[in-house]
Design a protein around this motif. Structure first.
Motif, PDB file in Angstrom:
ATOM      1  N   UNK A   1     -30.316 -27.662 -10.475  1.00 52.89           N
ATOM      2  CA  UNK A   1     -30.834 -28.970 -10.862  1.00 52.89           C
ATOM      3  C   UNK A   1     -30.160 -30.086 -10.068  1.00 52.89           C
ATOM      4  N   UNK A   2     -28.844 -29.961  -9.858  1.00 50.63           N
ATOM      5  CA  UNK A   2     -28.108 -30.974  -9.095  1.00 50.63           C
ATOM      6  C   UNK A   2     -28.600 -31.040  -7.652  1.00 50.63           C
ATOM      7  N   UNK A   3     -28.880 -29.881  -7.062  1.00 50.32           N
ATOM      8  CA  UNK A   3     -29.395 -29.848  -5.692  1.00 50.32           C
ATOM      9  C   UNK A   3     -30.845 -30.325  -5.635  1.00 50.32           C
ATOM     10  N   UNK A   4     -31.621 -29.870  -6.601  1.00 57.51           N
ATOM     11  CA  UNK A   4     -33.055 -30.160  -6.632  1.00 57.51           C
ATOM     12  C   UNK A   4     -33.336 -31.649  -6.768  1.00 57.51           C
ATOM     13  N   UNK A   5     -32.434 -32.378  -7.380  1.00 54.10           N
ATOM     14  CA  UNK A   5     -32.641 -33.803  -7.628  1.00 54.10           C
ATOM     15  C   UNK A   5     -32.344 -34.682  -6.408  1.00 54.10           C
ATOM     16  N   UNK A   6     -31.827 -34.091  -5.336  1.00 51.57           N
ATOM     17  CA  UNK A   6     -31.467 -34.896  -4.176  1.00 51.57           C
ATOM     18  C   UNK A   6     -32.701 -35.213  -3.326  1.00 51.57           C
ATOM     19  N   UNK A   7     -32.762 -36.405  -2.756  1.00 49.57           N
ATOM     20  CA  UNK A   7     -33.928 -36.793  -1.953  1.00 49.57           C
ATOM     21  C   UNK A   7     -34.142 -35.858  -0.766  1.00 49.57           C
ATOM     22  N   UNK A   8     -35.375 -35.474  -0.562  1.00 52.11           N
ATOM     23  CA  UNK A   8     -35.737 -34.695   0.610  1.00 52.11           C
ATOM     24  C   UNK A   8     -35.377 -33.228   0.569  1.00 52.11           C
ATOM     25  N   UNK A   9     -34.909 -32.742  -0.560  1.00 57.94           N
ATOM     26  CA  UNK A   9     -34.466 -31.353  -0.641  1.00 57.94           C
ATOM     27  C   UNK A   9     -35.647 -30.384  -0.693  1.00 57.94           C
ATOM     28  N   UNK A  10     -35.502 -29.260  -0.028  1.00 57.34           N
ATOM     29  CA  UNK A  10     -36.411 -28.128  -0.224  1.00 57.34           C
ATOM     30  C   UNK A  10     -35.830 -27.272  -1.340  1.00 57.34           C
ATOM     31  N   UNK A  11     -36.571 -27.128  -2.427  1.00 57.86           N
ATOM     32  CA  UNK A  11     -36.049 -26.360  -3.559  1.00 57.86           C
ATOM     33  C   UNK A  11     -35.834 -24.901  -3.188  1.00 57.86           C
ATOM     34  N   UNK A  12     -36.666 -24.383  -2.305  1.00 55.95           N
ATOM     35  CA  UNK A  12     -36.471 -23.013  -1.861  1.00 55.95           C
ATOM     36  C   UNK A  12     -35.195 -22.891  -1.041  1.00 55.95           C
ATOM     37  N   UNK A  13     -34.919 -23.866  -0.180  1.00 49.68           N
ATOM     38  CA  UNK A  13     -33.662 -23.852   0.575  1.00 49.68           C
ATOM     39  C   UNK A  13     -32.467 -23.828  -0.373  1.00 49.68           C
ATOM     40  N   UNK A  14     -32.531 -24.631  -1.418  1.00 49.70           N
ATOM     41  CA  UNK A  14     -31.427 -24.704  -2.379  1.00 49.70           C
ATOM     42  C   UNK A  14     -31.237 -23.365  -3.089  1.00 49.70           C
ATOM     43  N   UNK A  15     -32.332 -22.772  -3.534  1.00 50.62           N
ATOM     44  CA  UNK A  15     -32.245 -21.489  -4.231  1.00 50.62           C
ATOM     45  C   UNK A  15     -31.676 -20.412  -3.319  1.00 50.62           C
ATOM     46  N   UNK A  16     -32.140 -20.373  -2.078  1.00 57.16           N
ATOM     47  CA  UNK A  16     -31.642 -19.373  -1.131  1.00 57.16           C
ATOM     48  C   UNK A  16     -30.159 -19.571  -0.838  1.00 57.16           C
ATOM     49  N   UNK A  17     -29.743 -20.818  -0.685  1.00 58.22           N
ATOM     50  CA  UNK A  17     -28.334 -21.094  -0.407  1.00 58.22           C
ATOM     51  C   UNK A  17     -27.452 -20.630  -1.548  1.00 58.22           C
ATOM     52  N   UNK A  18     -27.897 -20.854  -2.778  1.00 54.29           N
ATOM     53  CA  UNK A  18     -27.121 -20.401  -3.931  1.00 54.29           C
ATOM     54  C   UNK A  18     -27.006 -18.882  -3.952  1.00 54.29           C
ATOM     55  N   UNK A  19     -28.088 -18.198  -3.652  1.00 58.80           N
ATOM     56  CA  UNK A  19     -28.029 -16.741  -3.699  1.00 58.80           C
ATOM     57  C   UNK A  19     -27.160 -16.179  -2.580  1.00 58.80           C
ATOM     58  N   UNK A  20     -27.129 -16.832  -1.441  1.00 57.66           N
ATOM     59  CA  UNK A  20     -26.209 -16.390  -0.386  1.00 57.66           C
ATOM     60  C   UNK A  20     -24.763 -16.541  -0.831  1.00 57.66           C
ATOM     61  N   UNK A  21     -24.471 -17.639  -1.525  1.00 55.39           N
ATOM     62  CA  UNK A  21     -23.099 -17.845  -1.991  1.00 55.39           C
ATOM     63  C   UNK A  21     -22.636 -16.692  -2.881  1.00 55.39           C
ATOM     64  N   UNK A  22     -23.537 -16.182  -3.701  1.00 61.86           N
ATOM     65  CA  UNK A  22     -23.158 -15.101  -4.612  1.00 61.86           C
ATOM     66  C   UNK A  22     -23.341 -13.727  -3.982  1.00 61.86           C
ATOM     67  N   UNK A  23     -24.527 -13.430  -3.493  1.00 64.71           N
ATOM     68  CA  UNK A  23     -24.822 -12.069  -3.051  1.00 64.71           C
ATOM     69  C   UNK A  23     -24.275 -11.738  -1.659  1.00 64.71           C
ATOM     70  N   UNK A  24     -23.849 -12.729  -0.911  1.00 64.92           N
ATOM     71  CA  UNK A  24     -23.211 -12.475   0.381  1.00 64.92           C
ATOM     72  C   UNK A  24     -21.714 -12.747   0.295  1.00 64.92           C
ATOM     73  N   UNK A  25     -21.360 -13.952  -0.179  1.00 70.02           N
ATOM     74  CA  UNK A  25     -19.955 -14.356  -0.166  1.00 70.02           C
ATOM     75  C   UNK A  25     -19.212 -14.044  -1.466  1.00 70.02           C
ATOM     76  N   UNK A  26     -19.932 -13.742  -2.532  1.00 72.64           N
ATOM     77  CA  UNK A  26     -19.281 -13.387  -3.791  1.00 72.64           C
ATOM     78  C   UNK A  26     -18.623 -14.553  -4.501  1.00 72.64           C
ATOM     79  N   UNK A  27     -19.123 -15.766  -4.276  1.00 73.89           N
ATOM     80  CA  UNK A  27     -18.527 -16.950  -4.906  1.00 73.89           C
ATOM     81  C   UNK A  27     -19.219 -17.246  -6.239  1.00 73.89           C
ATOM     82  N   UNK A  28     -18.430 -17.605  -7.211  1.00 76.99           N
ATOM     83  CA  UNK A  28     -18.969 -17.914  -8.537  1.00 76.99           C
ATOM     84  C   UNK A  28     -19.843 -19.154  -8.487  1.00 76.99           C
ATOM     85  N   UNK A  29     -21.002 -19.082  -9.120  1.00 77.92           N
ATOM     86  CA  UNK A  29     -21.908 -20.221  -9.178  1.00 77.92           C
ATOM     87  C   UNK A  29     -21.555 -21.177 -10.312  1.00 77.92           C
TER      88      UNK A  29
END
Length: 235
Positions: free
Chosen positions: A102-130
């Motif tokens: 929601x915090x990412x999605x609310x930013x001007x000009x954001x691609x919601x798909x880009x935001x979702x993909x970036x979050x999943x990379x943080x967890x499923x690639x880098x193992x960082x807590x969301x």
């Protein structure tokens, strides 16, 4: 097709859902191939909420699920994710992840798909807590957003309010598994695809539906809102 006439689609996903991660490349290919005629919004599901908000060690099936998702979709999981699963201490909290989206999605000009993909990379690639605000600061930098605005929005109480709104929206839409892709029509949300879809089958489904439904110019209101069932697509 002019922008105002683009069909509006809603993607139901959970940032901690391995099947959603596996579906990501398919959805990306579909979205890029049809960018001239669709608008895609993303709503978070509640895979790990309430009593299910537990350390990853409480879910021993995730290791086998990882292998199944890789086998069926071809996506790869990173060494950071493998370490996080081995340690078993990261708490899976879909409400925190939904607040981050929601915090990412609310930013001007954001691609919601880009935001979702970036979050999943943080967890499923880098193992960082969301649940870590620094994750969203780093995603903001990656996507060219105002990092301070994103982290402030994530930490604000309104972030959790928006997370619950997403959950209720998907519940009202009767989304019972995820990933799920919905076409928003005047008659309601029409399920168009899920983890078993291909980019070609999604495009074919869109073609068929656009001959039947008059597409909406705006997404379904996020004020529609849920508490999704606790399973993603079964392995």
């Amino acid at each position: 097709m002019p922008s105002a006439e683009r069909a509006s689609l809603t993607y139901a996903f959970d940032a901690y859902c391995a099947w959603c991660y596996g579906f990501g490349p398919t959805l990306r290919s579909f979205a890029e191939a049809n960018a001239h005629r669709i608008r895609l919004g993303v709503l978070s599901a509640g895979l790990y909420t309430g009593a299910r908000t537990l350390p990853i060690a409480a879910y021993p099936h995730l290791s086998a699920e990882r292998d199944t998702v890789t086998r069926l979709t071809g996506v790869t999981f990173g060494t950071g994710y493998d370490r996080a699963v081995s340690r078993g201490t990261t708490v899976l909290d879909s409400a925190a992840a939904a607040a981050g989206l929601a915090a990412l999605r609310d930013q001007p000009g954001i691609s919601e798909l880009d935001a979702a993909e970036a979050m999943q990379r943080e967890w499923f690639v880098d193992g960082r807590s969301l649940s870590d605000a620094e994750v969203y600061r780093d995603i903001a930098g990656e996507l060219g957003l105002d990092a301070d605005a994103v982290t402030a929005a994530y930490s604000a109480p309104s972030g959790r309010v928006k997370a619950r709104a997403d959950f209720r929206a998907l519940r009202r839409l009767r989304v019972l598994s995820y990933p799920t892709l919905l076409l928003d029509t005047p008659q309601g949300a029409d399920r168009m695809g899920d983890a078993g879809s291909t980019a070609a089958s999604l495009t074919s489904a869109l073609d068929q539906r656009l001959t039947t439904f008059l597409p909406l110019a705006t997404p379904l209101p996020q004020a529609l809102t849920h508490n999704l069932p606790s399973q993603g697509d079964p392995s």
